[in-house]
Design a protein around this motif. Structure first.
Motif, mmCIF file in Angstrom:
data_model
loop_
_atom_site.group_PDB
_atom_site.id
_atom_site.type_symbol
_atom_site.label_atom_id
_atom_site.label_comp_id
_atom_site.label_asym_id
_atom_site.label_seq_id
_atom_site.Cartn_x
_atom_site.Cartn_y
_atom_site.Cartn_z
ATOM 1 N N LEU A 38 -1.069 -31.843 3.590
ATOM 2 C CA LEU A 38 -2.362 -31.174 3.469
ATOM 3 C C LEU A 38 -3.383 -32.084 2.804
ATOM 4 C CD1 LEU A 38 -4.165 -28.640 3.662
ATOM 5 C CD2 LEU A 38 -3.269 -27.961 1.445
ATOM 6 N N CYS A 39 -3.002 -32.694 1.674
ATOM 7 C CA CYS A 39 -3.983 -33.524 0.958
ATOM 8 C C CYS A 39 -3.670 -35.006 1.063
ATOM 9 C CB CYS A 39 -4.120 -33.102 -0.492
ATOM 10 S SG CYS A 39 -2.660 -32.437 -1.236
ATOM 11 N N GLU B 121 -7.711 -39.970 18.335
ATOM 12 C CA GLU B 121 -7.611 -38.584 18.812
ATOM 13 C C GLU B 121 -7.286 -37.603 17.681
ATOM 14 O OE1 GLU B 121 -8.507 -37.915 21.948
ATOM 15 O OE2 GLU B 121 -8.871 -40.069 21.933
ATOM 16 N N HIS B 122 -7.846 -36.431 17.807
ATOM 17 C CA HIS B 122 -7.427 -35.282 17.005
ATOM 18 C C HIS B 122 -6.019 -34.905 17.474
ATOM 19 C CE1 HIS B 122 -7.319 -31.034 15.704
ATOM 20 N NE2 HIS B 122 -8.350 -31.306 14.916
ATOM 21 N N HIS B 123 -5.215 -34.352 16.583
ATOM 22 C CA HIS B 123 -3.852 -33.973 16.981
ATOM 23 C C HIS B 123 -3.845 -33.092 18.238
ATOM 24 C CE1 HIS B 123 -2.507 -34.575 12.521
ATOM 25 N NE2 HIS B 123 -2.729 -35.717 13.138
ATOM 26 N N ALA B 124 -4.901 -32.330 18.440
ATOM 27 C CA ALA B 124 -4.983 -31.437 19.608
ATOM 28 C C ALA B 124 -4.908 -32.205 20.916
ATOM 29 C CB ALA B 124 -6.295 -30.640 19.563
ATOM 30 N N ASN B 125 -5.447 -33.418 20.915
ATOM 31 C CA ASN B 125 -5.485 -34.198 22.147
ATOM 32 C C ASN B 125 -4.451 -35.326 22.112
ATOM 33 O OD1 ASN B 125 -6.747 -34.320 24.699
ATOM 34 N ND2 ASN B 125 -7.942 -36.110 24.085
ATOM 35 N N VAL B 362 -17.449 -29.416 1.816
ATOM 36 C CA VAL B 362 -17.057 -30.543 2.670
ATOM 37 C C VAL B 362 -15.565 -30.424 2.936
ATOM 38 C CG1 VAL B 362 -18.837 -32.071 1.722
ATOM 39 C CG2 VAL B 362 -16.513 -32.150 0.786
ATOM 40 N N ARG B 363 -15.093 -31.125 3.938
ATOM 41 C CA ARG B 363 -13.672 -31.103 4.263
ATOM 42 C C ARG B 363 -12.994 -32.329 3.673
ATOM 43 N NH1 ARG B 363 -10.464 -27.200 6.618
ATOM 44 N NH2 ARG B 363 -12.380 -26.252 5.915
ATOM 45 N N VAL B 364 -11.777 -32.165 3.162
ATOM 46 C CA VAL B 364 -11.020 -33.319 2.677
ATOM 47 C C VAL B 364 -9.631 -33.279 3.289
ATOM 48 C CG1 VAL B 364 -12.255 -33.493 0.490
ATOM 49 C CG2 VAL B 364 -10.219 -32.067 0.618
ATOM 50 N N GLY B 365 -9.044 -34.448 3.483
ATOM 51 C CA GLY B 365 -7.699 -34.505 4.030
ATOM 52 C C GLY B 365 -7.631 -35.485 5.176
ATOM 53 N N HIS B 366 -6.669 -35.237 6.076
ATOM 54 C CA HIS B 366 -6.484 -36.186 7.178
ATOM 55 C C HIS B 366 -7.213 -35.731 8.431
ATOM 56 C CE1 HIS B 366 -3.643 -33.287 8.690
ATOM 57 N NE2 HIS B 366 -2.876 -33.417 7.636
ATOM 58 N N HIS B 367 -7.863 -34.563 8.379
ATOM 59 C CA HIS B 367 -8.685 -34.067 9.478
ATOM 60 C C HIS B 367 -7.914 -33.997 10.800
ATOM 61 C CE1 HIS B 367 -11.810 -34.775 6.540
ATOM 62 N NE2 HIS B 367 -11.508 -36.051 6.523
ATOM 63 N N CYS B 368 -6.604 -33.716 10.719
ATOM 64 C CA CYS B 368 -5.778 -33.620 11.929
ATOM 65 C C CYS B 368 -5.858 -34.891 12.761
ATOM 66 C CB CYS B 368 -6.150 -32.397 12.786
ATOM 67 S SG CYS B 368 -5.767 -30.853 11.990
ATOM 68 N N THR B 369 -5.915 -36.035 12.089
ATOM 69 C CA THR B 369 -5.938 -37.316 12.793
ATOM 70 C C THR B 369 -5.036 -38.295 12.036
ATOM 71 O OG1 THR B 369 -7.839 -38.068 11.499
ATOM 72 C CG2 THR B 369 -8.313 -37.057 13.624
ATOM 73 N N GLY B 377 -5.542 -47.297 7.248
ATOM 74 C CA GLY B 377 -4.887 -47.536 5.963
ATOM 75 C C GLY B 377 -5.243 -46.493 4.926
ATOM 76 N N LEU B 378 -5.504 -45.263 5.369
ATOM 77 C CA LEU B 378 -5.912 -44.193 4.456
ATOM 78 C C LEU B 378 -4.915 -43.038 4.551
ATOM 79 C CD1 LEU B 378 -9.634 -44.000 5.621
ATOM 80 C CD2 LEU B 378 -8.843 -45.008 3.478
ATOM 81 N N THR B 379 -4.902 -42.183 3.533
ATOM 82 C CA THR B 379 -4.152 -40.938 3.666
ATOM 83 C C THR B 379 -5.108 -39.759 3.821
ATOM 84 O OG1 THR B 379 -4.054 -40.760 1.269
ATOM 85 C CG2 THR B 379 -2.136 -41.698 2.356
ATOM 86 N N ALA B 380 -6.335 -39.938 3.376
ATOM 87 C CA ALA B 380 -7.285 -38.829 3.429
ATOM 88 C C ALA B 380 -8.701 -39.370 3.248
ATOM 89 C CB ALA B 380 -6.981 -37.827 2.313
ATOM 90 N N THR B 381 -9.672 -38.593 3.717
ATOM 91 C CA THR B 381 -11.077 -38.899 3.411
ATOM 92 C C THR B 381 -11.777 -37.582 3.061
ATOM 93 O OG1 THR B 381 -12.110 -38.487 5.572
ATOM 94 C CG2 THR B 381 -11.084 -40.652 5.259
ATOM 95 N N ALA B 382 -12.963 -37.714 2.495
ATOM 96 C CA ALA B 382 -13.853 -36.564 2.383
ATOM 97 C C ALA B 382 -14.844 -36.691 3.532
ATOM 98 C CB ALA B 382 -14.578 -36.582 1.040
ATOM 99 N N ARG B 383 -15.248 -35.557 4.109
ATOM 100 C CA ARG B 383 -16.153 -35.614 5.249
ATOM 101 C C ARG B 383 -17.258 -34.571 5.113
ATOM 102 N NH1 ARG B 383 -13.978 -33.297 10.741
ATOM 103 N NH2 ARG B 383 -14.475 -31.404 9.595
#
Lengths: 154, 411
Positions: A38-39, B121-125, B362-369, B377-383
């Motif tokens: 999740l995070c 791609e988003h996980h959906a695609n 704002v959204r934080v996390g991996h954004h389903c990508t 090289g990231l685990t998460a971003t803020a968007r």
């Protein structure tokens, strides 16, 4: 309860100057890797056992302030405890994260500062990450294994 | 600007809220947009006036419900410059991608074939096609990124050169990087190497923000979702070439999608109904129809112009903060107004929590990508992602909140 109340100074102190944060541990008995998709938190936890007690525990990885600070406070609370006792304390912390009053507040040491996190449901997983890694490390040790990887579901 | 943002904002009940005394600043439309009163009213009117099932009803309420449902299809077709027979209502864009994966890709591709997709791609695609590849033994190839977060078309040319690529699945606008991909050109690259290749585009982040013409894009499939374009949750659509839909087997089967049923089997209804099994989302279609009307009134050229302005504002304001890195194209003309960023030394989750406490969403996390995150090289971003109801007044609370997070979490 405001965000600033959740992030008490005691939590920020652990975040800024974590205890027992290290990438390796001499004579480690178990290494576990836990992640929270999740995070994006990732945690490596290493445990050394002497006489069925937590002789040393270190953690490393990447995560938000709550996850890092909670892991730091956890190490301080469990080092020196029997494995069974450390598991019991883990359960106490887990229950506190789900809204119960801690039965062993003194034993949790700075861990009690995380009581307020229970009011922010999405952060509970963060606070539990280090504790759940410890629990897994002890259970892995008791199974006779030396490594385990766990991904926590959202 | 062609429309009045403060006046428009008044049409969104949620945006009138305050959070702990702070004006709500909603910068998470990339995850889901807010809902205007006209959409709520359209759904309410169906439930409180025309409530009944669609198709085959011979009384007035059922005719009204059918008109609402099929009327929404016609509006969406006009909005996207597509044939209404090629507009299949789905639950969301994810279902549209799965429909394509199950009814086309899984029946057409096998060992020796390749599917081309991208790393953004988003996980959906992504998941519907990689899952199919793992089960059926075809190969999946990935178009990499340039340093500025765009698709590397030179690399794409090499990836299709052997002529084995029979299918392209690509995202139109990246939900993380904001990159607007030239999907028509990418489709051209694929078809040059294999003229029979089919092209599927995930348009979930494009249709709410840009003028999109299905005919001009000249692709085979295009998946969208309603809840990111001012519509309700629970409805999306797959836009497809009608002749392709006619040649395909259904994805889900059951009521409404049949022509005849015997004890032994069934024959299929005409398209698009062949792909819409069971009672559909009637209220949601009515709501989506109202959302399309509102976007049409605003004008998608004006919406795009507004978002270029917001993208420029976000890049300047957020990118100008000391210790902040922005992911994705630096030129507002090449991107949407979804801006991912990293704050040096502060975890995205902490940035998001601090902003949230000040009413800034704002959204934080991996954004389903997750594959893209690994690439970067990231685990998460803020968007922060802007839409029609945001204006430059929303930038100051965002910047103040990021600065507060920097101070609060300074080590």
């Amino acid at each position: 309860m405001s965000l600033e109340d959740m992030y008490q100074e005691i939590i920020l102190d652990h975040y800024r100057k974590p205890l027992n944060r290290a990438p390796s541990l001499e004579d480690e008995a178990v290494a576990v890797h836990h992640s929270n998709p999740l995070c994006g938190d990732e945690m490596d936890l290493r445990l050394r056992v002497v006489d069925d007690a937590v002789d040393a525990v270190v953690f490393d990885g990447e995560g938000c302030s709550i996850s890092q600070a909670a892991a730091s406070a956890m190490t301080d609370a469990v080092i020196g405890r029997d494995l069974k006792d450390a598991l019991d304390l883990t359960e106490d912390f887990r229950r506190m994260m789900h809204g119960d009053e801690p039965a062993r507040a003194d034993d949790l040491k700075d861990g009690v500062a995380f009581q307020g996190v229970a009011k922010f449901p999405v952060r509970v997983k963060c606070a539990l990450l280090g504790w759940m890694a410890l629990k897994d490390a002890i259970e892995t040790y008791e199974r006779g294994a030396s490594a385990h990887t766990v991904t926590h579901e959202e | 600007m062609a429309f009045d943002v403060p006046a428009l904002r008044k049409e969104f009940p949620t945006l009138q809220r305050e959070i702990d005394g702070h004006r709500l600043v909603y910068l998470d439309s990339g995850a889901s947009s807010q809902t205007p009163r006209v959409v709520l009213d359209a759904m309410d009117r169906y439930y409180s006036w025309s409530r009944s099932n669609v198709h085959r009803g011979v009384y007035q309420l059922a005719e009204e419900a059918t008109d609402l449902y099929e009327g929404a299809r016609a509006k969406l077709a006009t909005f996207l410059d597509a044939d209404p027979r090629g507009v299949v209502f789905t639950k969301n864009a994810t279902e549209g991608c799965n429909l394509v994966a199950y009814s086309w890709v899984r029946r057409q591709l096998g060992p020796g074939d390749a599917l081309l997709t991208t790393v953004m791609e988003h996980h959906a695609n992504h998941v519907p096609f990689t899952t199919a590849a793992n089960e059926l033994g075809f190969e999946v190839r990935h178009v990499p990124l340039t340093d500025d977060g765009q698709l590397d078309l030179d690399a794409a040319r090499e990836l299709v050169a052997d002529g084995k690529v029979r299918f392209l699945a690509a995202v139109h606008v990246s939900n993380v990087l904001g990159t607007i991909n030239d999907v028509a050109e990418l489709a051209g690259v694929v078809r040059e190497a294999n003229p029979d290749a089919k092209v599927h585009i995930d348009g979930a982040q494009a249709v709410p923000h840009l003028p999109v013409s299905f005919r001009e894009l000249d692709v085979d499939f295009y998946a969208i979702t309603g809840h990111k374009m001012l519509g309700p949750t629970g409805i999306g659509a797959l836009i497809a070439r009608p002749e392709l839909l006619e040649s395909m087997e259904p994805f889900l089967t059951g009521g409404d999608m049949i022509r005849d049923v015997t004890l032994e089997g069934a024959t299929w209804n005409d398209i698009p109904h062949k792909f819409e099994a069971g009672t559909p989302m009637i209220a949601e279609a009515a709501g989506l129809g109202a959302a399309v009307d509102l976007l049409t009134d605003l004008g998608m050229d004006a919406v795009r112009e507004h978002e270029v302005d917001m993208a420029a504002g976000l890049l300047d304001a957020v990118g100008g903060i000391d210790g902040v890195t922005i992911h994705g194209p630096s030129d507002p003309a090449l991107r949407g107004a979804a801006v991912s960023f990293a704050v040096d030394g502060v975890h995205p989750h902490d940035v998001g929590a601090m902003l949230g406490s000040k009413g800034v969403c704002v959204r934080v996390g991996h954004h389903c990508t997750k594959p893209l995150m690994r690439c970067l090289g990231l685990t998460a971003t803020a968007r922060a992602s802007a839409y029609v109801y945001n204006d430059r007044d929303d930038l100051e609370p965002l910047v103040d909140g990021i600065e507060a997070a920097k101070t609060f979490f300074a080590r």
